[in-house]
Write a protein that holds these residues in place. Structure first.
Motif, PDB file in Angstrom:
ATOM      1  N   ALA A 355       4.403  -9.830   3.709  1.00 18.95           N
ATOM      2  CA  ALA A 355       3.990  -8.896   2.173  1.00 18.95           C
ATOM      3  C   ALA A 355       2.994  -7.622   2.593  1.00 18.95           C
ATOM      4  CB  ALA A 355       4.140  -9.411   0.804  1.00 18.95           C
ATOM      5  N   PHE A 356       2.097  -8.537   3.512  1.00 23.66           N
ATOM      6  CA  PHE A 356       0.865  -7.845   3.902  1.00 23.66           C
ATOM      7  C   PHE A 356       1.610  -6.302   4.762  1.00 23.66           C
ATOM      8  CE2 PHE A 356      -2.329  -6.391   6.126  1.00 23.66           C
ATOM      9  CZ  PHE A 356      -3.831  -6.058   5.749  1.00 23.66           C
ATOM     10  N   GLY A 357       2.341  -7.365   5.668  1.00 27.35           N
ATOM     11  CA  GLY A 357       2.631  -6.137   6.553  1.00 27.35           C
ATOM     12  C   GLY A 357       3.364  -5.275   6.405  1.00 27.35           C
ATOM     13  N   LYS A 358       4.153  -5.841   5.009  1.00 31.93           N
ATOM     14  CA  LYS A 358       5.209  -4.588   4.398  1.00 31.93           C
ATOM     15  C   LYS A 358       4.419  -3.967   3.924  1.00 31.93           C
ATOM     16  CE  LYS A 358       9.120  -4.323   1.249  1.00 31.93           C
ATOM     17  NZ  LYS A 358      10.495  -4.748   0.348  1.00 31.93           N
ATOM     18  N   ASN A 359       3.469  -3.737   3.010  1.00 32.35           N
ATOM     19  CA  ASN A 359       2.972  -2.699   1.938  1.00 32.35           C
ATOM     20  C   ASN A 359       2.326  -2.158   3.561  1.00 32.35           C
ATOM     21  OD1 ASN A 359       3.758  -4.444  -0.643  1.00 32.35           O
ATOM     22  ND2 ASN A 359       1.646  -5.814  -0.242  1.00 32.35           N
ATOM     23  N   TYR A 360       1.216  -2.404   4.862  1.00 29.43           N
ATOM     24  CA  TYR A 360       0.685  -2.449   5.161  1.00 29.43           C
ATOM     25  C   TYR A 360       1.747  -0.771   5.805  1.00 29.43           C
ATOM     26  CZ  TYR A 360      -1.210  -1.230   9.584  1.00 29.43           C
ATOM     27  OH  TYR A 360      -2.302  -0.079  11.160  1.00 29.43           O
ATOM     28  N   SER A 361       2.567  -1.495   6.395  1.00 26.75           N
ATOM     29  CA  SER A 361       3.726  -0.576   7.166  1.00 26.75           C
ATOM     30  C   SER A 361       4.462   0.829   6.155  1.00 26.75           C
ATOM     31  CB  SER A 361       5.079  -1.353   7.312  1.00 26.75           C
ATOM     32  OG  SER A 361       5.321  -2.778   7.949  1.00 26.75           O
ATOM     33  N   LEU A 362       4.122   0.080   4.637  1.00 23.77           N
ATOM     34  CA  LEU A 362       4.413   1.586   3.606  1.00 23.77           C
ATOM     35  C   LEU A 362       3.392   3.008   3.887  1.00 23.77           C
ATOM     36  CD1 LEU A 362       6.116  -0.556   0.912  1.00 23.77           C
ATOM     37  CD2 LEU A 362       7.442   1.332   2.975  1.00 23.77           C
ATOM     38  N   ALA A 363       2.073   1.784   3.114  1.00 24.04           N
ATOM     39  CA  ALA A 363       0.773   3.006   3.433  1.00 24.04           C
ATOM     40  C   ALA A 363       0.528   3.434   5.065  1.00 24.04           C
ATOM     41  CB  ALA A 363      -0.112   1.711   2.929  1.00 24.04           C
ATOM     42  N   SER A 364       0.518   3.020   5.784  1.00 24.53           N
ATOM     43  CA  SER A 364       0.356   3.273   7.050  1.00 24.53           C
ATOM     44  C   SER A 364       1.647   4.643   7.001  1.00 24.53           C
ATOM     45  CB  SER A 364       1.332   2.428   8.226  1.00 24.53           C
ATOM     46  OG  SER A 364       1.304   3.215   9.600  1.00 24.53           O
ATOM     47  N   THR A 369       2.590  10.287   6.517  1.00 28.70           N
ATOM     48  CA  THR A 369       2.790  11.550   6.126  1.00 28.70           C
ATOM     49  C   THR A 369       2.188  12.519   5.430  1.00 28.70           C
ATOM     50  OG1 THR A 369       5.150  10.262   5.047  1.00 28.70           O
ATOM     51  CG2 THR A 369       4.495  12.494   4.136  1.00 28.70           C
ATOM     52  N   ALA A 370       0.820  11.769   5.216  1.00 30.95           N
ATOM     53  CA  ALA A 370       0.202  12.621   4.200  1.00 30.95           C
ATOM     54  C   ALA A 370      -0.653  13.455   5.583  1.00 30.95           C
ATOM     55  CB  ALA A 370      -1.037  11.854   3.066  1.00 30.95           C
ATOM     56  N   ILE A 371      -1.230  13.061   6.262  1.00 33.08           N
ATOM     57  CA  ILE A 371      -1.874  13.447   7.317  1.00 33.08           C
ATOM     58  C   ILE A 371      -1.122  14.434   7.782  1.00 33.08           C
ATOM     59  CG2 ILE A 371      -2.577  12.836   9.945  1.00 33.08           C
ATOM     60  CD1 ILE A 371      -3.273  10.735   9.432  1.00 33.08           C
ATOM     61  N   GLN A 372       0.615  14.345   7.870  1.00 34.51           N
ATOM     62  CA  GLN A 372       1.180  15.675   8.677  1.00 34.51           C
ATOM     63  C   GLN A 372       1.535  16.222   7.946  1.00 34.51           C
ATOM     64  OE1 GLN A 372       5.178  13.391   9.166  1.00 34.51           O
ATOM     65  NE2 GLN A 372       4.569  12.115  10.579  1.00 34.51           N
TER      66      GLN A 372
END
Length: 430
Positions: A355-364, A369-372
């Motif tokens: 779950a943490f990896g999934k959330n990390y992937s989504l946040a990443s 996207t925000a940086i772009q």
């Protein structure tokens, strides 16, 4: 008819068969009586002669014995006379010595008697009391032992009489089942018999046990009864799949115990039971199965065939054997529970990591996207900046150009405007 001639008168007369037979019988009876009397007289004469001869022989033997006896008496008499003389002298001498010793002993005894009379009475009294006491103790013990023996004999007699009665009742019930019931009712009655026998001792021998009919047909087949027993902590001690089989003597097709073992083993595995037991009245004349408990583990694992009278003993044997391994089962259950806890912890940790990896992937991805977008905004602002800088440069150049504008430059090469500006200037001056 027979013609009979009289020997005295010479007359001839006729007589029928019955009369003729009676006459012959009379003649034969008279001849037999005469012959018998002759034999008796001869026997009496022979007996009397034998008696006379025996009397003569006895008389001769008595005479010889008397002569020998008289001679022996004379010899003994002469010896006795000599012995009496010697004996009388020895007796007189011994008598004199004995009288002297007697007087001496009597004198000593009188003296000792006076001294020891009181102590003897006390000792005798104590001995008598001790003897009576020991006698009473032995008598009490004997009576107690006799009572215990009678009670023990009565108890054993009642115990064995009850056991014999129970066995006789069981035998009679089993015999009655064969003659009174149909094949279906026999099977049902055998199941009821086993269930009744178990329920009779359930509360005392198996308080934690489960013994119910197997009604689960989800796997396509089922046994008759399932037995499970566990300790107070809920750890299973033993589990048994039971199948009850019987048929009446009038059934045309006789089944064998072998015909049901494969299906019973399948039911045992599908219901997760440790043992499989076939309670059977099939093959009643088989010495192999009439021994009581038959182990068929060489055919199927932990498989047994028993007669109904061994139903309860079979459960008891398997349960007592399983009790020895209860400690190991408890330890194994504890280890399994610990392993389950560790597995659950690992699973929870893995779920958290996923779950943490999934959330990390989504946040990443959101960050990227925000940086772009920020980069795009920066590029856009940079273009706006460049455009503003360009506009500012143009405005500065325009300002510079505006600052450089004069009337002269504006009216240069424009005579009309020059003339107007001059007129305006003159008016202001005037």
């Amino acid at each position: 008819m027979h013609n009979i001639k009289c020997p005295e008168c010479g007359n001839t007369f006729k007589i029928d068969d019955t009369g003729y037979a009676n006459i012959l019988k009379q003649v034969r009876d008279e001849e037999f009586e005469i012959e018998l009397n002759k034999r008796i007289l001869l026997a009496e004469e022979s007996k009397n002669q034998a008696i006379e001869i025996a009397k003569k022989n006895i008389k001769l033997e008595m005479q010889e014995f008397t002569q020998v006896k008289d001679k022996r008496i004379q010899e003994l008499t002469s010896k006795l006379d000599m012995s009496e003389i010697k004996t009388s002298l020895a007796v007189k001498e011994a008598k004199s010595i004995a009288e002297k010793e007697r007087d001496s002993i009597a004198h000593k005894f009188e003296r000792m008697k006076e001294q020891n009379e009181f102590s003897q009475k006390i000792a005798i009294t104590e001995a008598v009391n001790q003897f009576q006491k020991e006698r009473d103790e032995y008598k009490t013990k004997l009576e107690k032992a006799e009572i215990e023996k009678q009670l023990s004999e009565k108890s054993l007699q009642e115990k064995y009489s009850i056991q014999i009665k129970d066995r006789d009742d069981a035998i009679n019930r089993l015999r009655d089942m064969k003659f009174r019931l149909s094949t279906k009712m026999i099977g049902e009655s055998l199941e009821q018999h086993c269930e009744t026998e178990f329920n009779r001792i359930r509360a005392t021998a198996f308080p934690n046990a489960y013994f119910e009919k197997d009604n689960d047909i989800s796997t396509g087949s089922k046994g008759d009864y399932i037995f499970r027993d566990s300790d107070n902590s809920g750890t299973e001690i033993v589990s048994i799949m039971f199948e009850m089989k019987n048929e009446s003597d009038t059934t045309s097709t006789k089944k064998k115990n072998e015909d049901f073992l494969k299906e019973l083993n399948k039911d045992r595995n599908e219901k997760n039971c440790e043992y499989a037991v076939l309670v059977s009245l099939l093959e009643p004349d088989s010495d192999f199965y009439n021994t009581g408990i038959v182990d068929l583990s060489h055919r199927y694992p932990k498989m047994y065939v028993v007669r109904p009278q061994c139903f309860i003993p079979m459960i008891t044997l398997l349960r007592n054997a399983a009790m020895k391994s209860l400690i190991y089962k408890s330890e194994l259950a504890l280890i399994k529970s610990q392993n389950i806890d560790i597995t659950n912890f690992e699973n929870s940790l893995e779920i958290f990591k996923n779950a943490f990896g999934k959330n990390y992937s989504l946040a990443s991805r959101r960050f990227e996207t925000a940086i772009q977008e920020i980069d795009k905004s920066i590029q856009h602002l940079q273009k706006t900046k460049d455009a503003l800088i360009g506009a500012d440069r143009n405005l500065r150049l325009a300002n510079d150009k505006a600052q450089e504008i004069t009337i002269k430059k504006l009216t240069k090469n424009n005579p009309t405007m020059i003339e107007k500006f001059k007129n305006t200037t003159n008016k202001k001056a005037a």
